[in-house]
Scaffold this motif. Structure first.
Motif, PDB file in Angstrom:
ATOM      1  N   ALA A  10      46.126  96.721  58.352  1.00  0.00           N
ATOM      2  CA  ALA A  10      45.904  98.016  57.698  1.00  0.00           C
ATOM      3  C   ALA A  10      44.867  98.862  58.427  1.00  0.00           C
ATOM      4  O   ALA A  10      45.004 100.086  58.495  1.00  0.00           O
ATOM      5  CB  ALA A  10      45.489  97.814  56.242  1.00  0.00           C
ATOM      6  N   CYS A  11      43.846  98.249  58.980  1.00  0.00           N
ATOM      7  CA  CYS A  11      42.799  99.016  59.668  1.00  0.00           C
ATOM      8  C   CYS A  11      43.287  99.572  61.008  1.00  0.00           C
ATOM      9  O   CYS A  11      42.613 100.383  61.621  1.00  0.00           O
ATOM     10  CB  CYS A  11      41.541  98.176  59.846  1.00  0.00           C
ATOM     11  N   CYS A  12      44.474  99.158  61.428  1.00  0.00           N
ATOM     12  CA  CYS A  12      45.055  99.623  62.686  1.00  0.00           C
ATOM     13  C   CYS A  12      45.957 100.835  62.479  1.00  0.00           C
ATOM     14  O   CYS A  12      46.650 101.265  63.404  1.00  0.00           O
ATOM     15  CB  CYS A  12      45.848  98.502  63.343  1.00  0.00           C
ATOM     16  N   CYS A  13      45.964 101.373  61.275  1.00  0.00           N
ATOM     17  CA  CYS A  13      46.758 102.558  60.943  1.00  0.00           C
ATOM     18  C   CYS A  13      45.820 103.711  60.602  1.00  0.00           C
ATOM     19  O   CYS A  13      44.790 103.507  59.968  1.00  0.00           O
ATOM     20  CB  CYS A  13      47.668 102.268  59.751  1.00  0.00           C
ATOM     21  N   ASN A  14      46.183 104.901  61.018  1.00  0.00           N
ATOM     22  CA  ASN A  14      45.371 106.084  60.752  1.00  0.00           C
ATOM     23  C   ASN A  14      45.212 106.255  59.236  1.00  0.00           C
ATOM     24  O   ASN A  14      46.200 106.314  58.518  1.00  0.00           O
ATOM     25  CB  ASN A  14      46.060 107.306  61.361  1.00  0.00           C
ATOM     26  N   PRO A  15      43.973 106.318  58.730  1.00  0.00           N
ATOM     27  CA  PRO A  15      43.745 106.426  57.292  1.00  0.00           C
ATOM     28  C   PRO A  15      44.304 107.725  56.699  1.00  0.00           C
ATOM     29  O   PRO A  15      44.445 108.734  57.392  1.00  0.00           O
ATOM     30  CB  PRO A  15      42.229 106.397  57.147  1.00  0.00           C
ATOM     31  N   ALA A  16      44.563 107.707  55.412  1.00  0.00           N
ATOM     32  CA  ALA A  16      45.128 108.863  54.702  1.00  0.00           C
ATOM     33  C   ALA A  16      44.273 110.112  54.877  1.00  0.00           C
ATOM     34  O   ALA A  16      44.802 111.205  55.055  1.00  0.00           O
ATOM     35  CB  ALA A  16      45.287 108.522  53.220  1.00  0.00           C
ATOM     36  N   GLU A  17      42.944 109.955  54.833  1.00  0.00           N
ATOM     37  CA  GLU A  17      42.063 111.128  54.970  1.00  0.00           C
ATOM     38  C   GLU A  17      42.250 111.792  56.334  1.00  0.00           C
ATOM     39  O   GLU A  17      42.222 113.013  56.444  1.00  0.00           O
ATOM     40  CB  GLU A  17      40.601 110.742  54.739  1.00  0.00           C
ATOM     41  N   ASN A  18      42.472 111.012  57.383  1.00  0.00           N
ATOM     42  CA  ASN A  18      42.714 111.575  58.714  1.00  0.00           C
ATOM     43  C   ASN A  18      44.082 112.248  58.787  1.00  0.00           C
ATOM     44  O   ASN A  18      44.225 113.332  59.348  1.00  0.00           O
ATOM     45  CB  ASN A  18      42.642 110.492  59.786  1.00  0.00           C
ATOM     46  N   ARG A  19      45.098 111.580  58.243  1.00  0.00           N
ATOM     47  CA  ARG A  19      46.450 112.142  58.275  1.00  0.00           C
ATOM     48  C   ARG A  19      46.512 113.457  57.520  1.00  0.00           C
ATOM     49  O   ARG A  19      47.189 114.393  57.946  1.00  0.00           O
ATOM     50  CB  ARG A  19      47.456 111.135  57.710  1.00  0.00           C
ATOM     51  N   ALA A  20      45.786 113.555  56.404  1.00  0.00           N
ATOM     52  CA  ALA A  20      45.772 114.784  55.606  1.00  0.00           C
ATOM     53  C   ALA A  20      45.208 115.957  56.401  1.00  0.00           C
ATOM     54  O   ALA A  20      45.639 117.095  56.223  1.00  0.00           O
ATOM     55  CB  ALA A  20      44.962 114.574  54.329  1.00  0.00           C
ATOM     56  N   GLU A  21      44.281 115.667  57.293  1.00  0.00           N
ATOM     57  CA  GLU A  21      43.673 116.714  58.120  1.00  0.00           C
ATOM     58  C   GLU A  21      44.284 116.787  59.514  1.00  0.00           C
ATOM     59  O   GLU A  21      43.767 117.486  60.381  1.00  0.00           O
ATOM     60  CB  GLU A  21      42.168 116.468  58.214  1.00  0.00           C
ATOM     61  N   ARG A  22      45.367 116.018  59.735  1.00  0.00           N
ATOM     62  CA  ARG A  22      46.061 115.954  61.032  1.00  0.00           C
ATOM     63  C   ARG A  22      45.137 115.484  62.157  1.00  0.00           C
ATOM     64  O   ARG A  22      45.257 115.900  63.299  1.00  0.00           O
ATOM     65  CB  ARG A  22      46.712 117.282  61.376  1.00  0.00           C
ATOM     66  N   GLU A  62      53.850 106.145  60.357  1.00  0.00           N
ATOM     67  CA  GLU A  62      52.646 105.635  59.686  1.00  0.00           C
ATOM     68  C   GLU A  62      51.404 105.778  60.561  1.00  0.00           C
ATOM     69  O   GLU A  62      50.311 105.427  60.157  1.00  0.00           O
ATOM     70  CB  GLU A  62      52.833 104.181  59.267  1.00  0.00           C
ATOM     71  N   GLU A  63      51.587 106.329  61.766  1.00  0.00           N
ATOM     72  CA  GLU A  63      50.491 106.553  62.708  1.00  0.00           C
ATOM     73  C   GLU A  63      49.668 105.294  62.894  1.00  0.00           C
ATOM     74  O   GLU A  63      48.467 105.255  62.658  1.00  0.00           O
ATOM     75  CB  GLU A  63      49.618 107.724  62.257  1.00  0.00           C
ATOM     76  N   TYR A 101      41.485 100.508  53.459  1.00  0.00           N
ATOM     77  CA  TYR A 101      42.676 100.563  54.308  1.00  0.00           C
ATOM     78  C   TYR A 101      43.814  99.736  53.702  1.00  0.00           C
ATOM     79  O   TYR A 101      44.970 100.154  53.709  1.00  0.00           O
ATOM     80  CB  TYR A 101      42.376 100.056  55.715  1.00  0.00           C
ATOM     81  N   ARG A 102      43.483  98.566  53.184  1.00  0.00           N
ATOM     82  CA  ARG A 102      44.491  97.702  52.559  1.00  0.00           C
ATOM     83  C   ARG A 102      45.124  98.400  51.355  1.00  0.00           C
ATOM     84  O   ARG A 102      46.344  98.366  51.170  1.00  0.00           O
ATOM     85  CB  ARG A 102      43.868  96.374  52.147  1.00  0.00           C
ATOM     86  N   ALA A 103      44.296  99.028  50.519  1.00  0.00           N
ATOM     87  CA  ALA A 103      44.803  99.718  49.328  1.00  0.00           C
ATOM     88  C   ALA A 103      45.749 100.852  49.719  1.00  0.00           C
ATOM     89  O   ALA A 103      46.794 101.040  49.096  1.00  0.00           O
ATOM     90  CB  ALA A 103      43.634 100.241  48.489  1.00  0.00           C
ATOM     91  N   GLU A 104      45.389 101.619  50.764  1.00  0.00           N
ATOM     92  CA  GLU A 104      46.235 102.724  51.222  1.00  0.00           C
ATOM     93  C   GLU A 104      47.618 102.228  51.660  1.00  0.00           C
ATOM     94  O   GLU A 104      48.604 102.955  51.512  1.00  0.00           O
ATOM     95  CB  GLU A 104      45.578 103.449  52.393  1.00  0.00           C
ATOM     96  N   ARG A 105      47.676 101.037  52.190  1.00  0.00           N
ATOM     97  CA  ARG A 105      48.940 100.477  52.705  1.00  0.00           C
ATOM     98  C   ARG A 105      49.634  99.577  51.686  1.00  0.00           C
ATOM     99  O   ARG A 105      50.680  99.019  51.961  1.00  0.00           O
ATOM    100  CB  ARG A 105      48.669  99.668  53.975  1.00  0.00           C
ATOM    101  N   GLY A 106      49.024  99.430  50.503  1.00  0.00           N
ATOM    102  CA  GLY A 106      49.633  98.602  49.473  1.00  0.00           C
ATOM    103  C   GLY A 106      49.586  97.117  49.767  1.00  0.00           C
ATOM    104  O   GLY A 106      50.407  96.346  49.282  1.00  0.00           O
ATOM    105  N   ILE A 107      48.608  96.702  50.569  1.00  0.00           N
ATOM    106  CA  ILE A 107      48.447  95.284  50.915  1.00  0.00           C
ATOM    107  C   ILE A 107      47.413  94.691  49.966  1.00  0.00           C
ATOM    108  O   ILE A 107      46.232  95.011  50.050  1.00  0.00           O
ATOM    109  CB  ILE A 107      48.027  95.115  52.388  1.00  0.00           C
TER     110      ILE A 107
END
Length: 109
Positions: A10-22, A62-63, A101-107
């Motif tokens: 999960a920590c290897c994926c761009n977090p939601a806060e970053n994706r929201a701001e591109r 999923e970036e 990060y785990r929560a964002e990915r549902g892990i």
């Protein structure tokens, strides 16, 4: 709860806060990084932004980091683990960021 990094990723994926701001410059490759001495790996797993800064390349919808192999939440491995940047080394299993990060990915396990 046991945190198995080889199942998670999960920590290897761009977090939601970053994706929201591109924001895609998620993991910088610092100037002292061992990764910089590995030219073929640099070309495959990193990119240079408009400011000339090198970062790990993000791929897919999923970036996720281009060096992350496998399926997050099931079975993963880092193709550059021994040479990964300092930012990757700072995420501790079970830490606040890890859990976020785990929560964002549902892990959950």
């Amino acid at each position: 709860m046991t945190f198995d990094c080889q199942r998670c990723g999960a920590c290897c994926c761009n977090p939601a806060e970053n994706r929201a701001e591109r924001y895609r410059d998620y993991v910088p490759v610092e100037t002292a990084s061992r990764l910089l001495r590995r030219r073929r790996i640099l070309e495959r797993y990193t990119t240079v932004n408009a400011r000339g800064e090198r970062h790990l390349k993000l791929v897919g919808s999923e970036e996720r980091c281009a060096a992350l192999e496998g399926a997050p939440g099931r079975s993963v491995r880092c193709a550059i683990y021994a040479d990964r940047p300092a930012a990757c080394r700072r995420v501790d299993p079970g830490s606040f960021r890890c859990l976020q990060y785990r929560a964002e990915r549902g892990i959950i396990s």
